[in-house]
Every structure is written in C-alpha cells, then in structure tokens.
Design an enzyme around this catalytic site. Sequence first.
Site, PDB file in Angstrom:
ATOM      1  N   SER A 644     109.701 119.304  45.450  1.00  0.00           N
ATOM      2  CA  SER A 644     108.442 119.516  44.756  1.00  0.00           C
ATOM      3  C   SER A 644     107.284 119.471  45.751  1.00  0.00           C
ATOM      4  CB  SER A 644     108.290 118.483  43.628  1.00  0.00           C
ATOM      5  OG  SER A 644     107.278 118.858  42.734  1.00  0.00           O
ATOM      6  N   ASP A 717     113.038 126.428  36.258  1.00  0.00           N
ATOM      7  CA  ASP A 717     112.070 125.366  36.563  1.00  0.00           C
ATOM      8  C   ASP A 717     110.931 125.411  35.543  1.00  0.00           C
ATOM      9  OD1 ASP A 717     110.190 123.614  37.669  1.00  0.00           O
ATOM     10  OD2 ASP A 717     110.705 124.154  39.715  1.00  0.00           O
ATOM     11  N   HIS A 751     113.474 121.662  37.162  1.00  0.00           N
ATOM     12  CA  HIS A 751     112.800 121.178  38.375  1.00  0.00           C
ATOM     13  C   HIS A 751     113.719 120.278  39.196  1.00  0.00           C
ATOM     14  CE1 HIS A 751     109.333 120.630  40.857  1.00  0.00           C
ATOM     15  NE2 HIS A 751     109.313 119.333  40.688  1.00  0.00           N
TER      16      HIS A 751
END
Length: 784
Positions: A644, A717, A751
């Site tokens: 991330s 995601d 994610h």
Amino acid sequence: MAQSTYKRPADDVVRIVEAKATPGVSINPTKEALLLTDYNPNPSIAVLAEPFLKLAGVRINPNLNARQRITEYTALTVIWINEQKKVSIELPSAGRLNASAWSPDGKKIAFLVDAAEGVQLWTADAMTGKSKRIGTFVVNDILGSPMRWLEDSERLLVRAIPAARGAAPVISNVPSGPAVEEVNGKAAQVMTYQDLLRNDNDAKLFEYYAQSQLAIVNQSTGAVQNLGAPGLYMSAGFSPDENYLLVTTLRRPFSYRVQYANFARKTEIWDKTGKTVRSVVEFPVTDDIPRQGVVTGPREFEWQPLYPARLLWVEALDGGDPVKKADFRDKIMAQDAPFSAEPKELTKLKFRFAGFEWLNTPDQAIVAEYDRDRRWATSYKVNLSNPAAKDTLFDVSINDDYNAPGEPVYDRLPNGDDVLLQDSNWVYFTNEGASPKGQFPRLDRFNLKTKEREPVYTCPANAFDEFISFVGKDRSRFITRYQNKTTPPNYILRFTESAMQRALTDFRDPAPLLTGIEKRLIKYTRKDGVPLNGTLYLPLDYKKGQRVPLFIWAYPLEYGDASTAGQVRNSDNKFTYYRGDSPLFFVMQGYAVLMDATMPVVGTPELMNNTFVEQITSSGRAAIDYLDSLGIIDRNQVGVGGHSYGAFMTANLLAHSDDYAFGIARSGAYNRTLTPFGFQSERRSYWEAPEIYHNLSPFTYANKIKTPLLMIHGEADNNPGTFTIQSERLFQAIKGNGGTARLVLLPFESHGYRGRESVLHVLAEMFEWSKKHGKRETSSVPKK
C-alpha cells in the site's frame, strides 16, 4: 508472458503457511470464561471466487444475501476459568460458521451459520455446548452486524430478511440509457472510493439485498416481534432501559460518488414497539464534507450510561471545516425521554470531539478532544450536569507513545451499562509500554483526583506480556497474554498477591523450524539526526561475521517532530509468527530481514510531504549504512518492499536512489494525480500543491526506475486510491522507458491477499524475483 497457473514456494514454506492458525480469543462479560474461535485465514481461492456484487462500497454474495466471506471459521470452544473446564460448542453439520457474540450474562453464545438458504441465527449454552437454531428466518449483515443481545440474555435484536421480499430484480444487460451525473457549483471533494453504484440497476440491487426487517427474537421460544416496516437499516440500538430504539435508515437519493454511509439517511427514536417517537435528523447525500472534516448537524449518537434513556450527540460549530477559524469546533447536545422537549446544549468544545469514557457515577465522564493543527489529544474529566468545571487529565501529542495514557479498562454494571473500572478515584489503563528500550506492556491505575499513576502489573524483562482482563468481580486474579522469543502467545491466569500462575491455553509453535532464528531490536540515526529503529531477523544458520543479503520492509508514517518520530514502538521479545505472504519468509532464502524499519516523514502537517522523497531515501540509506558497519550485510544485495503506502515508498526509493538491487511493491498507488483531494495525511489538494502531487508520484519518474521492480496487485482491490490500474499504468510506463519490471495481478483478491493459492503464489514470486535480481553491481550513489 502470462502466468497460467499458480506457483508454490518450497514445501517447507508451504507447510508453515498452511499450519493451523492460533485461535482468536474473547472473554465473556462476567470475566469467567474464554471463547476460542478456530479459523482459517487463507481459504481456497474458490471461496473468494464465489459470485459477489460490488455495490455502494460493500461486496455482497447474492446467493447468501450477505457480505463476501474471506475467512473460514471452523470451531468454537469455551474455557471456564474457575471450573478448569473446556466445552466444545456444537455446530450444525451443514453450513459454515461465521460471527459469534457472548450474551450479557456470559452464559450463552449467539453465532451465525452460512447455510444454503441464507444466514441462520443459532445460540448455544456455553456450559454444555448444546446449540440450536433460532426461528426459521435468515438474517442480513449487509449494513452491519445482524444480531445484538438484549440485557435479559434471552432476546436478541436482529436484522432479518423480510419474509415477503420476493425475488431479486432481473437486470438486463441491455442499458436503458447512459449513466448521468451533474454538478451545479457544489464542491464535493470526496475520496476516490471503489465498489460504488454505477447506475440505477445497481441501486435497485443494493436496495434489494440491503433491506432488512428489525425484530426482537426470543432465543428460548423462537417468538419473533417485528419492529417497524422493512427498510435499509444502517444502525439500531436500544436505550439502557430498552424502552426506546435509536434507528438510522438509508433512503434515496443514493450516490455514485460515495459509499452507503454517506447516502441520504434519517435518524429517529422509536418506542419499543417500533413506532416513531421523534425524528432527530435527516441528511441528504453528504458528499460535500470538508476534507478531514465532519458532517454538519447531529453526529456521534450515543445513549448515556446510568440514565434510563438520554440520547447524546455532537454538532459542529465550524461548518465541519477544520481549516475554518472558530472559537469552538463542536458542542455536545442531550435529549431525555420522552423526547418531547427540545434538545439542550451541555457544553462547547474548543477542538474536535474525540469520544467519551464513562465513569461509574451519573454524568461523570472523560471527554477527549483532538486539535488537528497540532495533532494533539486532550482528555479531561467533566461533570455533564456542571460542565464548566473541566479537569485536564491527559494532554499529549497523538504521536507520543512514551507518554500515551493507554486504553481504559471497562466494567459492566448490573444494569448492563459499560463504564470504566473504578476503585474510588482510581481507574485502570492498559498501556503498550513503548520506551527507548522497547515495548514492555503494563497495567496502570490512575488517580482521577491527584493524577498519580501507579503500575499494577508490568511485563517482565525478556518477554512480552499483556494484561487482558481481571477475573470475576474483584482484583485478586487477572489474565495476561504471555509470549517471548521462543514461546507463542498463551493466556495465563495470574494472582495479584502471589507469584502463582496457571496456563489457560496451550497454543503450540506452528513453525518450530524457525523458532531459533536470531532477531534484534536495532537503533540507528538518520543524517538529519532523526532516531530510527526496526527489528532485524537473521537468516537460518547465520554465522557471526558472515555478510548476507538484506530485505527491508517498511511503511512510512508522518510525525510532527523528530523526538516522537524516533520513539521505539517494537519489541524483540515477541514470538515471531510466519503467516500468509509475510516478507519474514525471506529468512528461509538466506536473507536478513529488517522488519518495520521506521521511515518517518517529519514536519508540520501542511508541509511534511515537501521533503517526503528526501526523508525516505535518507532513512533507507541510514539502515543500510548501519547494518553494513556491523558487518552483517552485503550492501550490494539489498532489496526493499512494502504494501500500500509502503509500495508507494518502494517505487519512490527505486526512482530516487541507487541503494537497492530490487524492489517489491504490493497494492500501491503510484500516480497521486489520481487521488487529487489528498492521500494519507496530505491536507492539500492537487490544485493547491500540484508540484507535490507531481514530484511524489513514482509514475512521473518511471524513466528513472531502472532497478528491477516486482509489482503485485489484487484484481479486485477496493481500497480508496489503490485502484489496480495504478500498478498497470506504472508497469506500462517502466516498460515504455526500457526498465525492468514484472506485474502480477491476483484474481479475486482485494487490497490484502487471502486466498491460499494467492498467498503461496506471492511468496513464490518474491523469492524468484530476489534470486533473479538480488545483486546490484553499482555503488551506492544517490540519483540526481
């Protein structure tokens, strides 16, 4: 070339990944029993591949009429502390276990079962393990938990699928027309949310699957009392006397730009039969909330403890805008049953309301405020019947973990109200125990009158031992979660007046092959004087004096000053779990791993990102220099990675530094112009600081990314900002500029990666990339 099948790392890695996970543990409300929940964190990719709809920020399994499941729960076991007795909860032979909840009296457990017809509600006797299904209805968890116990531990408030709902809308693939949006001068600076409604067909499906019927269900008799009509109920909670119900309901119009929590909605007070007593507030679509601000109008609703039915809420006095100058930012409002009189203002707050902690005397509370400008938290004791007299208890930077008060310990009163555990003027706080020597958790007691703090229990040296709860109604016994470098976390019963102890659980080491790996808490300094730290793991069979490859895993965080940025928030006394796709598995590939290496970005909140690149490159270089000076690593064999925002950091490091042989970036965002109204703690929009968005975007410097970069991203995601296209476009840019990169897109993954096949594939990809590109030939010369 496309990869057509999933890869697997070596068998010894696979065995560790597939080892049984340590159960989740919760203590019952009477503090007499533990509930152990067995689960599989990495189910087959087939579970993730079950059909789901992306609607209003929620992923819905239409066959189940429930949220998408990404974890498999497999068993429930109760451990009774005094009786030293284990009870296995009976589960139905058909269906899959899902969420569970203790009853207020601590004697029953409600749990959900995903069955062919939908999600069923079951309850179990925690002493015998006997269980039964409640009613014939199925529940709906789309907009939140579908079950909540009432205080008699006999009845539950549920959200059920309406019995007469009918079949789902039939949606044609042939459009009736285009999707149209229009704006007429209204500023709506919203985040780049994903899984949003796209058209009216989506809206119809969301309305159908999210609709529920509120009802009270008796778990003994199965009797059902419906409350109100079916609706899109976002929340529902009874007053302490259970004569009133606070209900928030979604309504049209919906939005194509925000998630369901910001749709048009109304909050009402009902009586216990489901009739509306008072409308509290009605909101339109709230897509115009100021950046890092709050909605105008009533928010933060809460029933006040120790009152039969007093409703509290907060309202902004600054238009919800944190940038606007104001003497007071919020006010606290109250309204008492029968809710016929007008609400009254209790007090004004100088800064933004941040929460209540309730004491065991009516109207006595600890109120927290947050000063955004200074990133500062202030908590004070107040009597809401005379709020002018405020006694400040804690006043500290939100980044100052050395002086943080900790988390309060709560107690449940006989009437069911939850208040702070209190002995006269003393209240209790658990503290993570951050210190220059590492983390040493403790239990403190704090005197509300003298503000004296005393340790009640402190973690011993060479261990990591956390207070969990007192046992029963007194303070003579308590439970801790104990672990050290070689012993996995287990729950221990301790005695206040003696050194006696008794193990309550016996969770075993899932990876004994790696237990003896050496790890150290290391501290070093950046060239600008900012202290840094991280946990260093040495590879299997490491021999002193040997120089080995290094892999750095990090995530940048923002701080207002160097002193808090350099605080030590790690412990090398924790047991190390090797789980999922953790980069710690690199120790099995001959690498040293610097885990959670601090990469602080220090500065004023408005300007800290002006030097983001310089600070992260300097932090990475400092770690390499330090470990090189100790003779541990080969600085020509250093990889770096992150997930991330850590992936964003990784791509920036490769674009602006020659310190690394390769990089691994997972689920990142690389073009900040695609998140134009802020990212992380950035307070400026793209139009206010275009050069910052431009210069911080690795995409801008794709022509300078010559160090091999492995990018991994979930095809599904749903995290705001990290659209899968972020990785696709950076890969294309690197490819177009003659760089070296590999892009791996994981089917059905979001994610984070959960499917067993995906997790193993990620590890295999990381290991192969490091073997192929693990040695850098050039010297460490910063890029210009």
